[in-house]
Design an enzyme around this catalytic site. Structure first.
Site, mmCIF file in Angstrom:
data_model
loop_
_atom_site.group_PDB
_atom_site.id
_atom_site.type_symbol
_atom_site.label_atom_id
_atom_site.label_comp_id
_atom_site.label_asym_id
_atom_site.label_seq_id
_atom_site.Cartn_x
_atom_site.Cartn_y
_atom_site.Cartn_z
ATOM 1 N N LEU A 164 44.684 40.409 41.265
ATOM 2 C CA LEU A 164 44.731 40.646 42.701
ATOM 3 C C LEU A 164 44.618 42.138 42.924
ATOM 4 O O LEU A 164 45.128 42.937 42.120
ATOM 5 C CB LEU A 164 46.051 40.132 43.300
ATOM 6 C CG LEU A 164 46.316 38.629 43.247
ATOM 7 C CD1 LEU A 164 47.722 38.327 43.785
ATOM 8 C CD2 LEU A 164 45.277 37.848 44.034
ATOM 9 N N ASP A 165 43.967 42.547 44.001
ATOM 10 C CA ASP A 165 43.888 43.966 44.324
ATOM 11 C C ASP A 165 45.289 44.539 44.486
ATOM 12 O O ASP A 165 46.241 43.820 44.798
ATOM 13 C CB ASP A 165 43.096 44.180 45.613
ATOM 14 C CG ASP A 165 41.648 43.722 45.488
ATOM 15 O OD1 ASP A 165 41.132 43.712 44.367
ATOM 16 O OD2 ASP A 165 41.061 43.353 46.524
ATOM 17 N N LYS A 166 45.403 45.841 44.326
ATOM 18 C CA LYS A 166 46.696 46.520 44.389
ATOM 19 C C LYS A 166 47.504 46.126 45.624
ATOM 20 O O LYS A 166 48.699 45.832 45.527
ATOM 21 C CB LYS A 166 46.472 48.042 44.370
ATOM 22 C CG LYS A 166 47.738 48.858 44.562
ATOM 23 C CD LYS A 166 47.423 50.335 44.671
ATOM 24 C CE LYS A 166 48.673 51.151 44.976
ATOM 25 N NZ LYS A 166 48.365 52.596 45.157
#
Length: 337
Positions: A164-166
């Site tokens: 997942l993106d940050k």
């Protein structure tokens, strides 16, 4: 040492998957990539176009370190022009294993047994170490929680099967054994694992549901961004299904379901259809909505997959973070007033 041979020829196809195959393995790889252009170009610019998963700065570094040969001679000039018929050999030193340290970072565990772990990832937590984020990542936390994790699926990203993106929150699955790692990867590849997201977007879609089927690749100018890009240009198939859950004035709560899992997929597809994710610092205008969001209003809400040993279907739901629910409440108050 990973090695690539590039022969510039006319009327041939670019092999965009070479870098992905190479970076997913420490085994040497030799492949020929053909250029569709017939014009001359700078060496670093040509290589960055042909190898989109390498940043231009990384390519320039490889050139300066003597890892590039032009017509069988070492070339250390990034500005030299290459032309049709030139032969380029690029050698990429094998990645050195990171000295990963276990860190006692709290985890919001949704499901766990001896094979897998499913977490509710908070905003701001990077999944695995990378330049600029050497520690304080989810991997560092996992090493403290699962002592036997090192080496599962690779020494640099132990246990990680998807990311997942940050600043994207929500459910993420972690493999605790090699069997689980291979099984979960196979489910993602076969598209049998179900990944559902909630996102708040700007604007109001004219229809209630739809499917976005547009390939995504690395942005040709901004290497930190992704973009809609044809397969011929290096894009990879990307399919997102969406459905309106609630209309909130000039904002909309949307349910997304991924069929593929490209980097920034929902964010890029949402922006392309004219309704970018609220708070997205990369693909939207980023203007304030009255809630202090840590990033984009995108949450991995539900994850459904098959247990790697028992075959039982496991479904978990991750509670959205406080900022996400506050945003929805504020938007509802606006349209009620």
């Amino acid at each position: 040492m990973t090695e690539f041979n590039l022969q510039i020829q006319e009327n041939s196809d670019r092999l965009s998957s070479v870098m992905e195959d190479a970076t997913s393995s420490l085994l040497p790889l030799r492949s020929t990539i053909h250029c569709v252009n017939t014009k001359s170009d700078r060496l670093d610019r040509y290589l960055s176009q042909e190898l989109p998963d390498l940043s231009r700065s990384r390519i320039q570094q490889l050139i300066e370190q003597g890892n590039v040969q032009l017509n069988d001679k070492v070339c250390t000039s990034k500005k030299i022009n290459v032309k049709v018929g030139d032969r380029i050999t690029l050698e990429i030193p094998e990645a050195q294993p990171l000295e990963l340290q276990a860190e006692d970072i709290p985890l919001d565990i949704l499901y766990e047994d001896d094979q897998l772990l499913i977490l509710n990832k908070p905003a701001g937590l990077v999944v695995h170490p990378a330049p600029g984020h050497p520690d304080g990542t989810l991997v560092n936390a996992l090493l403290a929680h699962c002592p036997n994790l090192p080496g599962i699926g690779g020494v640099q990203r132990p246990g990680i099967v998807h990311r997942l993106d940050k600043d994207t929150t929500g459910a993420i699955a972690i493999a605790k054994t090699d069997i689980a790692h291979h099984h979960l990867q196979a489910q993602l590849k076969a598209k049998t694992a179900r990944r559902e997201y909630l996102g708040v977007v700007y604007g109001a879609p004219k229809v209630e549901s739809g499917t976005i089927d547009l390939p995504i690749g690395r942005h040709p100018q901004d290497r930190k961004k992704m973009a809609i890009m044809s397969v011929e240009q290096g894009g990879r198939s990307a399919v997102t299904h969406w459905q309106v859950l609630e209309r909130l004035g000039n904002y909309t709560l949307i349910h997304f379901q991924l069929e593929t899992g490209r980097t920034h997929q929902i964010r890029v597809h949402s922006a392309k259809m004219g309704h970018p994710i609220v708070g997205d610092p990369v693909y939207s205008s980023g203007h304030s909505v009255g809630v202090n969001l840590p990033g984009q209003a995108l949450h991995a809400w539900r994850l459904k997959l098959q247990h790697p040993l028992s075959g039982e279907m496991i479904e978990v739901t991750a509670t959205p973070p406080t900022q996400f629910t506050k945003l929805l409440e504020m938007l509802k108050r606006r349209i009620a007033s």
